[in-house]
Design an enzyme around this catalytic site. Structure first.
Site, PDB file in Angstrom:
ATOM      1  CD  GLU A 266      -1.916   2.199   1.755  1.00 43.78           C
ATOM      2  OE1 GLU A 266      -1.583   3.165   1.026  1.00 43.78           O
ATOM      3  OE2 GLU A 266      -2.057   2.278   2.983  1.00 43.78           O
ATOM      4  CB  CYS A 300      -0.982   6.847   1.498  1.00 48.15           C
ATOM      5  SG  CYS A 300      -2.332   5.928   2.258  1.00 48.15           S
TER       6      CYS A 300
END
Length: 495
Positions: A266, A300
């Protein structure tokens, strides 16, 4: 201990004493070399705690403990219901210690206490409970094959998993990975980020209290270039799960390929957030701004590329700048703080360098771009106007409280420009037209699309990225696939 840490509970004060040890094979132990490192308080720059530093020898010890627990220990033969009870017990202990966990996360990361109290920690507990419920529900299939054969599938645990956790949501990201791994019956070696290792070590004490068998969960704080690399290289590790930058993700993928380890990643993002002309601006402006500024922009999936229709551009940029200026900055433990410090000196310098590059390339900092306090790692919420797609601040992940406002003219144009990125983690759009919302969501190249909202999560819903934003999915039932191997069994039924 600084005055800021004196606001914590007595139980947390006790935890903050002494040098924190590694948690390996059910025991708290010093590092083999005796090496230590300090973790600072981002609000002051002062040392918060000293910890033993896991290095290659400690990683090897932890992996061997996890390997033994998986191959020979009671964990392998434990019923799914018993495994579930242990996970629920851990979640209950986390609930009992939620105040300490929230305060510790704020001290170590810098984020506002209101966010850790109402967001990070409740969500972390929710994830552990969600996956505790999955232990008894992982099933295979019976398949109607040709001939006199009975065929069925089993979903078996992949084995020993190395989990490398980022510093932006330390405990929550640990639960994303740990919950799915435990539910499937894997054993774990978890390396928290060196910037924010403390909540994982507090969790280790709760794991011990919950009664997990020795070696099932091992927690080894250390540095990526040493402990992280040793974990990724170790031949007895079957899978690596990593959350962090795309640059490091590529290195991990390359290293894991040497032994064909399973990998989930991720990674980074440069997410677009599109305001259509019919959007409810009273909701869209604060919604889009918070989509960038939440967690000091250290997210993110931060919607840092805000696309605004050219006819509304000046008005919206001015209102966003005013809203950004209204956000209260300060130490995370102050209850009225809305924007805390960045996590570290290095991150502080990185964000400031991007702000300077934006100015150098011709973008205009409408507000922010400065350091509001002498001490700590603070950056004022920054809104850039006159941003073009090829500017560095519009292409690269800054990971700080920096919004780039970009004008557009048509829907199809903005879709194409939103997709013009090496990343594809998330996207947002704001509109009152449901048909338009589905049209755009269908065409955006992103693992998550939010409509009239941003940064909404639930343990049951998957999260992950397209393109260079990662491989695989976290959360939901999809994450279980990351931690299982599918076995096909054939039985001859002929006489």
């Amino acid at each position: 201990m600084s005055s800021l840490t004196m606001q914590v509970t007595k139980r947390l004060e006790t935890f903050l004493q002494g040098t924190k040890k590694l948690y390996i094979d059910g025991k708290f132990v010093p590092s083999a070399s005796g090496a230590t490192f300090d973790t600072p308080n981002p609000a002051t720059g002062e040392t918060l705690m000293t910890l033993y530093e896991a290095q290659a020898a400690d990683v090897d010890k932890a992996v061997k403990a996890a390997r033994k627990a998986f191959d020979q220990g009671e964990w392998r033969t434990m019923s799914p219901a018993s495994r579930s009870r242990l996970m629920y017990k851990l979640a209950d202990l986390m609930e009992e210690h939620k105040t300490e966990l929230a305060q510790l996360e704020t001290l170590d990361n810098g984020k506002p206490i209101n966010e850790t109290t109402n967001g990070d920690i409740p969500l972390a507990i929710e994830h552990m409970r969600y996956y505790a419920g999955w232990c008894t529900k992982i099933t295979g299939q019976t398949i109607p094959v040709s001939g006199a054969y009975f065929n069925y599938t089993r979903h078996e645990p992949v084995g020993v998993v190395g989990q490398i956790i980022p510093w932006n949501f330390p405990l929550l990201m640990a639960m994303w990975k740990m919950g799915a791994a435990l539910a499937t019956g894997c054993t774990i070696v978890l390396k928290p980020a060196e910037q924010t290792p403390l909540s994982a070590l507090y969790l280790a004490e709760l794991i011990d209290q919950a009664g997990f068998p020795a070696g099932v969960i091992n927690i080894i704080p250390g540095f990526g270039e040493d402990a992280g690399e040793a974990l990724t290289n170790h031949e007895a590790v079957d899978k690596i799960a990593f959350t962090g930058s795309t640059e490091i993700g590529k290195k991990i993928m390359s290293t894991a390929a040497k032994s064909i380890k399973r990998v989930t990643l991720e990674l980074g993002g440069k997410s677009p957030n599109i305001l259509l002309p019919d959007a409810n601006l009273k909701k869209a402006i604060p919604g889009a701004l918070n989509g960038v500024m939440f967690n000091q922009g250290q997210v993110c999936c931060a919607g840092s590329r805000v696309f605004i229709h050219k006819d509304q551009y000046d008005e919206v940029v001015d209102e966003m700048a005013s809203y950004a200026e209204s956000l209260r900055q300060g130490a995370g433990l102050h209850k009225d703080t809305q924007i805390g410090p960045l996590v570290s000196k290095e991150q502080h310098e990185r964000v400031l360098s991007y702000i300077q590059k934006g100015k150098d390339e011709g973008a205009k900092a409408v507000t922010g771009g400065s350091c509001p306090f002498e001490a700590g790692y603070f950056v004022a919420p920054t809104v850039f106007a006159n941003v073009e797609d090829e500017m560095t601040i519009a292409k690269e992940e800054i990971f700080g409280p920096v919004l780039t406002a970009i004008p557009y003219e048509t829907v199809d144009e903005v879709i194409e420009r939103a997709n013009h990125s090496e990343y594809g983690l998330a996207a947002g759009l704001w509109t009152e037209n449901v048909k338009q919302a589905h049209y755009i969501a269908d065409r955006l190249q992103a693992g998550t699309v939010w409509v009239n909202c941003y940064n909404v999560f639930d343990a049951a819903s998957p999260f992950g990225g397209y393109k260079q934003s990662g491989l695989g999915r976290e959360m939901g039932s999809y994450a279980l696939d990351n931690y299982t191997e599918v076995k096909s069994v054939w039985v001859n039924l002929e006489d």
